[in-house]
Design an enzyme around this catalytic site. Structure first.
Site, PDB file in Angstrom:
ATOM      1  N   ASP A   1      32.805  44.731  46.366  1.00 20.18           N
ATOM      2  CA  ASP A   1      33.041  43.527  45.574  1.00 20.18           C
ATOM      3  C   ASP A   1      33.252  44.019  44.153  1.00 20.18           C
ATOM      4  O   ASP A   1      32.325  44.569  43.535  1.00 20.18           O
ATOM      5  CB  ASP A   1      31.812  42.605  45.658  1.00 20.18           C
ATOM      6  CG  ASP A   1      31.993  41.321  44.850  1.00 20.18           C
ATOM      7  OD1 ASP A   1      32.797  41.323  43.895  1.00 20.18           O
ATOM      8  OD2 ASP A   1      31.316  40.329  45.170  1.00 20.18           O
TER       9      ASP A   1
ATOM     10  N   ASN B   1      43.935  45.947  43.832  1.00 25.69           N
ATOM     11  CA  ASN B   1      44.681  44.780  44.314  1.00 25.69           C
ATOM     12  C   ASN B   1      43.877  43.485  44.257  1.00 25.69           C
ATOM     13  O   ASN B   1      44.457  42.411  44.081  1.00 25.69           O
ATOM     14  CB  ASN B   1      45.132  45.055  45.760  1.00 25.69           C
ATOM     15  CG  ASN B   1      45.645  43.804  46.433  1.00 25.69           C
ATOM     16  OD1 ASN B   1      46.772  43.367  46.201  1.00 25.69           O
ATOM     17  ND2 ASN B   1      44.809  43.180  47.260  1.00 25.69           N
TER      18      ASN B   1
ATOM     19  N   TYR C   1      44.671  33.097  34.374  1.00 33.73           N
ATOM     20  CA  TYR C   1      45.298  34.064  35.298  1.00 33.73           C
ATOM     21  C   TYR C   1      46.355  34.889  34.571  1.00 33.73           C
ATOM     22  O   TYR C   1      46.388  36.118  34.678  1.00 33.73           O
ATOM     23  CB  TYR C   1      45.922  33.322  36.475  1.00 33.73           C
ATOM     24  CG  TYR C   1      46.577  34.247  37.483  1.00 33.73           C
ATOM     25  CD1 TYR C   1      45.807  35.067  38.299  1.00 33.73           C
ATOM     26  CD2 TYR C   1      47.968  34.312  37.615  1.00 33.73           C
ATOM     27  CE1 TYR C   1      46.402  35.921  39.230  1.00 33.73           C
ATOM     28  CE2 TYR C   1      48.564  35.161  38.547  1.00 33.73           C
ATOM     29  CZ  TYR C   1      47.777  35.961  39.344  1.00 33.73           C
ATOM     30  OH  TYR C   1      48.361  36.809  40.262  1.00 33.73           O
TER      31      TYR C   1
ATOM     32  N   LYS D   1      46.428  39.081  33.738  1.00 33.03           N
ATOM     33  CA  LYS D   1      47.413  40.078  34.183  1.00 33.03           C
ATOM     34  C   LYS D   1      48.040  40.786  32.974  1.00 33.03           C
ATOM     35  O   LYS D   1      48.395  41.971  33.061  1.00 33.03           O
ATOM     36  CB  LYS D   1      48.486  39.418  35.062  1.00 33.03           C
ATOM     37  CG  LYS D   1      47.935  38.922  36.400  1.00 33.03           C
ATOM     38  CD  LYS D   1      47.343  40.048  37.277  1.00 33.03           C
ATOM     39  CE  LYS D   1      46.880  39.573  38.633  1.00 33.03           C
ATOM     40  NZ  LYS D   1      46.262  40.618  39.456  1.00 33.03           N
TER      41      LYS D   1
ATOM     42  N   THR E   1      50.829  33.648  49.824  1.00 37.09           N
ATOM     43  CA  THR E   1      49.487  34.076  50.263  1.00 37.09           C
ATOM     44  C   THR E   1      48.492  32.973  49.908  1.00 37.09           C
ATOM     45  O   THR E   1      48.852  31.971  49.293  1.00 37.09           O
ATOM     46  CB  THR E   1      49.035  35.378  49.550  1.00 37.09           C
ATOM     47  OG1 THR E   1      48.912  35.098  48.156  1.00 37.09           O
ATOM     48  CG2 THR E   1      49.981  36.534  49.787  1.00 37.09           C
TER      49      THR E   1
HETATM   50  P1  NAP Z   1      45.015  36.717  48.507  1.00 38.02           P
HETATM   51  O1  NAP Z   1      45.640  36.633  49.844  1.00 38.02           O
HETATM   52  O2  NAP Z   1      44.220  35.571  47.997  1.00 38.02           O
HETATM   53  O3  NAP Z   1      44.160  38.064  48.461  1.00 38.02           O
HETATM   54  C1  NAP Z   1      43.265  38.339  47.431  1.00 38.02           C
HETATM   55  C2  NAP Z   1      42.345  39.437  47.909  1.00 38.02           C
HETATM   56  O4  NAP Z   1      41.432  39.775  46.834  1.00 38.02           O
HETATM   57  C3  NAP Z   1      41.463  39.003  49.091  1.00 38.02           C
HETATM   58  O5  NAP Z   1      41.281  40.095  49.962  1.00 38.02           O
HETATM   59  C4  NAP Z   1      40.161  38.652  48.416  1.00 38.02           C
HETATM   60  O6  NAP Z   1      39.037  38.741  49.283  1.00 38.02           O
HETATM   61  C5  NAP Z   1      40.129  39.736  47.369  1.00 38.02           C
HETATM   62  N1  NAP Z   1      39.110  39.520  46.342  1.00 38.02           N
HETATM   63  C6  NAP Z   1      38.957  38.454  45.528  1.00 38.02           C
HETATM   64  N2  NAP Z   1      37.890  38.626  44.736  1.00 38.02           N
HETATM   65  C7  NAP Z   1      37.348  39.829  45.078  1.00 38.02           C
HETATM   66  C8  NAP Z   1      36.242  40.575  44.631  1.00 38.02           C
HETATM   67  N3  NAP Z   1      35.417  40.104  43.680  1.00 38.02           N
HETATM   68  N4  NAP Z   1      36.005  41.787  45.171  1.00 38.02           N
HETATM   69  C9  NAP Z   1      36.816  42.265  46.144  1.00 38.02           C
HETATM   70  N5  NAP Z   1      37.858  41.599  46.630  1.00 38.02           N
HETATM   71  C10 NAP Z   1      38.129  40.396  46.095  1.00 38.02           C
HETATM   72  O7  NAP Z   1      46.130  36.926  47.385  1.00 38.02           O
HETATM   73  P2  NAP Z   1      47.320  38.007  47.229  1.00 38.02           P
HETATM   74  O8  NAP Z   1      48.517  37.256  46.808  1.00 38.02           O
HETATM   75  O9  NAP Z   1      47.376  38.923  48.369  1.00 38.02           O
HETATM   76  O10 NAP Z   1      46.782  38.780  45.939  1.00 38.02           O
HETATM   77  C11 NAP Z   1      46.629  40.172  45.865  1.00 38.02           C
HETATM   78  C12 NAP Z   1      46.890  40.608  44.444  1.00 38.02           C
HETATM   79  O11 NAP Z   1      48.288  40.380  44.143  1.00 38.02           O
HETATM   80  C13 NAP Z   1      46.117  39.834  43.377  1.00 38.02           C
HETATM   81  O12 NAP Z   1      45.692  40.730  42.361  1.00 38.02           O
HETATM   82  C14 NAP Z   1      47.140  38.862  42.825  1.00 38.02           C
HETATM   83  O13 NAP Z   1      46.830  38.464  41.513  1.00 38.02           O
HETATM   84  C15 NAP Z   1      48.384  39.717  42.903  1.00 38.02           C
HETATM   85  N6  NAP Z   1      49.650  38.986  42.848  1.00 38.02           N
HETATM   86  C16 NAP Z   1      49.955  38.052  43.797  1.00 38.02           C
HETATM   87  C17 NAP Z   1      51.171  37.393  43.713  1.00 38.02           C
HETATM   88  C18 NAP Z   1      51.583  36.368  44.726  1.00 38.02           C
HETATM   89  O14 NAP Z   1      52.633  35.718  44.536  1.00 38.02           O
HETATM   90  N7  NAP Z   1      50.841  36.168  45.807  1.00 38.02           N
HETATM   91  C19 NAP Z   1      52.084  37.656  42.673  1.00 38.02           C
HETATM   92  C20 NAP Z   1      51.718  38.612  41.727  1.00 38.02           C
HETATM   93  C21 NAP Z   1      50.520  39.268  41.828  1.00 38.02           C
HETATM   94  P3  NAP Z   1      38.418  37.453  50.066  1.00 38.02           P
HETATM   95  O15 NAP Z   1      39.226  37.297  51.315  1.00 38.02           O
HETATM   96  O16 NAP Z   1      37.007  37.860  50.303  1.00 38.02           O
HETATM   97  O17 NAP Z   1      38.558  36.276  49.146  1.00 38.02           O
END
Ligand code: NAP
Length: 242
Positions: A61, A88, A165, A169, A200
């Site tokens: 975490d 990530n 947010y 970033k 996601t």
């Molecule tokens: P997601 O499906 O919500 O995945 C987020 C992941 O982070 C999940 O595995 C979550 O675990 C984990 N997490 C959250 N808080 C945590 C903590 N305190 N310690 C460890 N793990 C933690 O979203 P995603 O889109 O794949 O996001 C992944 C990354 O990509 C993020 O940094 C996000 O900001 C970035 N991003 C996403 C997008 C997009 O369009 N989706 C665009 C740009 C950047 P749990 O399952 O336990 O909650």
């Protein structure tokens, strides 16, 4: 036979992180599936293993210093080094109002994961990354954190105004440069990956790209050769302005 790389991906139990793990694993990397919840982490590691990937679930975490240092101790015990760290794990936070209505706590909540968590994990893993022949740190950033795109009214990303947010970033981009500067002259490269708008849980599946597509740039940066950049902000299409 080439030595297998060892990669830790935080938040790898689902979404883009899971796909980064899958794609790195498919290229022969041993993947450490970072997850804050043991059950979700094991489930993801099992599903990767079912695809023929060497995957190990690791409880981490990013907000919890004990789990971070325990994870580093476990990686040292098992492998003695780390080749790739993908920061990530990320959250959007609950606040969606205008900046004038945000509280410091609204920002603090998001920064704990997206910014402070990255510092804590990176600093815990750096001694292990220094033992790699070619350490790579990839920070999962976002186009919405780009100051240049935010300041350009013509950019589609300028329409969004999620202060917590987006500024988290932007701060992550600043961290990327700060670590790249410190590590200049070492084999370690530190870069920011921009996955695009990916469907996601974080955005309630409002995105045109798939997690597999979103993972591509992070995987590329994780496997950069010695001629690759450090201190860069990249998407699949090339440089993203800071
Ligand atoms: P997601 O499906 O919500 O995945 C987020 C992941 O982070 C999940 O595995 C979550 O675990 C984990 N997490 C959250 N808080 C945590 C903590 N305190 N310690 C460890 N793990 C933690 O979203 P995603 O889109 O794949 O996001 C992944 C990354 O990509 C993020 O940094 C996000 O900001 C970035 N991003 C996403 C997008 C997009 O369009 N989706 C665009 C740009 C950047 P749990 O399952 O336990 O909650």
């Amino acid at each position: 036979m080439p030595v297998e790389k060892i990669a830790l991906i935080t938040g790898a139990n689902k979404g883009i992180g899971y796909e980064v793990a899958r794609q790195l694993g498919a290229r022969g990397t041993i993947v450490l599936v970072g997850a804050r919840d043991d059950v979700r982490g094991k489930h993801a590691a099992d599903s990767l293993a079912a695809r023929g990937i060497t995957a190990v679930s690791l409880r981490i975490d990013v907000r919890d210093a004990t789990t971070v240092s325990d994870a580093a101790t476990e990686i040292e015990r098992r492998y003695g080094r780390l080749d790739v760290l993908v920061n990530n794990a990320g959250i959007a936070g609950g606040f969606t109002g205008p900046p004038s209505e945000a509280t410091a706590d609204d920002l603090r909540e998001v920064y704990e994961t997206n910014v402070f968590g990255v510092v804590s994990v990176t600093n815990a893993m750096l001694p292990l990354l220094r033992r790699s022949e070619a350490g790579r740190v990839v920070n999962m950033s976002s186009h919405v954190g780009s100051l240049a795109l935010n300041a350009d009214p013509a950019s589609p990303f300028a329409r969004l105004n999620m202060i917590a947010y987006q500024s988290s970033k932007t701060a992550l981009n600043a961290l990327t440069i700060a670590y790249a500067k410190e590590l200049r002259g070492t084999p370690i490269k530190v870069n920011a990956a921009n996955p695009g708008v990916v469907a996601t849980d974080i955005n309630h599946h409002q995105g045109q790209r798939t997690p597999a597509e979103g993972a591509v740039i992070a995987v590329r940066l994780a496997l950069l050769d010695a001629t690759g950049p450090s201190g860069a902000c990249l998407s699949e299409d090339g440089i993203v302005p800071w």
